[in-house]
Write a protein that holds these residues in place. Structure first.
Motif, PDB file in Angstrom:
ATOM      1  N   SER A  63       0.858  -1.191   0.000  1.00  0.00           N
ATOM      2  CA  SER A  63       0.000   0.000   0.000  1.00  0.00           C
ATOM      3  C   SER A  63       0.890   1.235   0.000  1.00  0.00           C
ATOM      4  O   SER A  63       1.786   1.359   0.836  1.00  0.00           O
ATOM      5  CB  SER A  63      -0.903   0.015   1.234  1.00  0.00           C
ATOM      6  N   ARG A  64       0.631   2.145  -0.924  1.00  0.00           N
ATOM      7  CA  ARG A  64       1.439   3.364  -1.060  1.00  0.00           C
ATOM      8  C   ARG A  64       0.629   4.594  -0.668  1.00  0.00           C
ATOM      9  O   ARG A  64      -0.421   4.880  -1.256  1.00  0.00           O
ATOM     10  CB  ARG A  64       1.944   3.514  -2.500  1.00  0.00           C
ATOM     11  N   TYR A  65       1.123   5.312   0.300  1.00  0.00           N
ATOM     12  CA  TYR A  65       0.489   6.554   0.749  1.00  0.00           C
ATOM     13  C   TYR A  65       0.442   7.581  -0.378  1.00  0.00           C
ATOM     14  O   TYR A  65      -0.569   8.261  -0.558  1.00  0.00           O
ATOM     15  CB  TYR A  65       1.261   7.111   1.949  1.00  0.00           C
ATOM     16  N   THR A  66       1.542   7.692  -1.143  1.00  0.00           N
ATOM     17  CA  THR A  66       1.653   8.743  -2.163  1.00  0.00           C
ATOM     18  C   THR A  66       0.598   8.643  -3.254  1.00  0.00           C
ATOM     19  O   THR A  66       0.134   9.661  -3.754  1.00  0.00           O
ATOM     20  CB  THR A  66       3.046   8.724  -2.820  1.00  0.00           C
ATOM     21  N   THR A  67       0.215   7.428  -3.625  1.00  0.00           N
ATOM     22  CA  THR A  67      -0.769   7.246  -4.697  1.00  0.00           C
ATOM     23  C   THR A  67      -2.134   6.805  -4.178  1.00  0.00           C
ATOM     24  O   THR A  67      -3.107   6.823  -4.936  1.00  0.00           O
ATOM     25  CB  THR A  67      -0.273   6.187  -5.703  1.00  0.00           C
ATOM     26  N   GLY A  68      -2.191   6.363  -2.945  1.00  0.00           N
ATOM     27  CA  GLY A  68      -3.436   5.837  -2.391  1.00  0.00           C
ATOM     28  C   GLY A  68      -3.793   4.468  -2.944  1.00  0.00           C
ATOM     29  O   GLY A  68      -4.942   4.048  -2.842  1.00  0.00           O
ATOM     30  N   LEU A  69      -2.817   3.784  -3.525  1.00  0.00           N
ATOM     31  CA  LEU A  69      -3.056   2.489  -4.155  1.00  0.00           C
ATOM     32  C   LEU A  69      -2.380   1.357  -3.393  1.00  0.00           C
ATOM     33  O   LEU A  69      -1.349   1.553  -2.751  1.00  0.00           O
ATOM     34  CB  LEU A  69      -2.514   2.500  -5.596  1.00  0.00           C
ATOM     35  N   THR A  70      -2.944   0.169  -3.493  1.00  0.00           N
ATOM     36  CA  THR A  70      -2.320  -1.058  -3.016  1.00  0.00           C
ATOM     37  C   THR A  70      -2.122  -1.921  -4.242  1.00  0.00           C
ATOM     38  O   THR A  70      -3.106  -2.285  -4.910  1.00  0.00           O
ATOM     39  CB  THR A  70      -3.195  -1.775  -1.976  1.00  0.00           C
ATOM     40  N   GLU A  71      -0.865  -2.226  -4.566  1.00  0.00           N
ATOM     41  CA  GLU A  71      -0.557  -2.902  -5.817  1.00  0.00           C
ATOM     42  C   GLU A  71       0.533  -3.949  -5.641  1.00  0.00           C
ATOM     43  O   GLU A  71       1.286  -3.924  -4.676  1.00  0.00           O
ATOM     44  CB  GLU A  71      -0.080  -1.882  -6.857  1.00  0.00           C
TER      45      GLU A  71
END
Length: 175
Positions: A63-71
């Protein structure tokens, strides 16, 4: 070959992770840019293609805070002071997947955004030996192995948005 020259520098922000400078830069033809923003990364980074005996690739779901995505991403991270690209690759794979690795080779080095940042990324390829510990649950949600065909389809479907992962996979598929 003539190169652009820094005339002056103003520090906007500094940390051990990233610095932001406002430079005045003179180009070889005499043109001067007064407010050239430079995002400086003191440490390079590594992304790692880890294959198993079946030529599958391991991914970490992050999960990445910067993009708001979990990939799904390849194991990756910053190179510590005094560490080689290979040592960093071994450490990052162990932290993010729990696997020990062997047969490391540096396959590519590049600057992802060379017009505004000096961040350098190294792509390393290696082989998984065995799972020797749990992955870092503070950073990684889960790990999974994907086949070459699944990865090709994911690229075709524009599944990956992470630059280091996409670049490394395209290099890996190339040959």
């Amino acid at each position: 070959m003539l190169k652009p020259e820094r005339i002056s520098r103003k520090t906007i922000y500094q940390s051990s992770w990233v610095n932001l400078y406002l430079d005045t830069v003179k180009f070889p033809d005499g043109f001067v840019i007064e407010d050239y923003h430079l995002l400086d990364f003191p440490r390079a980074a590594v992304a790692v293609i880890v294959e198993n005996d079946f030529e599958n690739i391991v991914f970490a779901r992050i999960s990445r805070y910067t993009t708001g995505l979990t990939e799904w991403e390849l194991p990756a991270g910053g190179i510590e002071t005094g560490e080689s690209e290979i040592e960093a690759a071994k450490r990052e794979v162990l932290e993010e997947t729990g696997f020990s690795t062997e047969g490391h080779r540096l396959i590519y080095s590049y600057y992802p955004m060379n017009g505004s940042t000096n961040k350098q990324l190294h792509i390393v390829q290696c082989k998984a030996i065995e799972c020797v510990q749990d992955f870092d649950k503070n950073e990684v949600n889960e790990i999974r192995w994907f086949t070459k065909n699944e990865i090709r389809q994911m690229i075709k479907d524009k599944f990956f948005t992470d630059g280091p992962t996409l670049t490394a996979l395209l290099l890996w598929l190339q040959g």
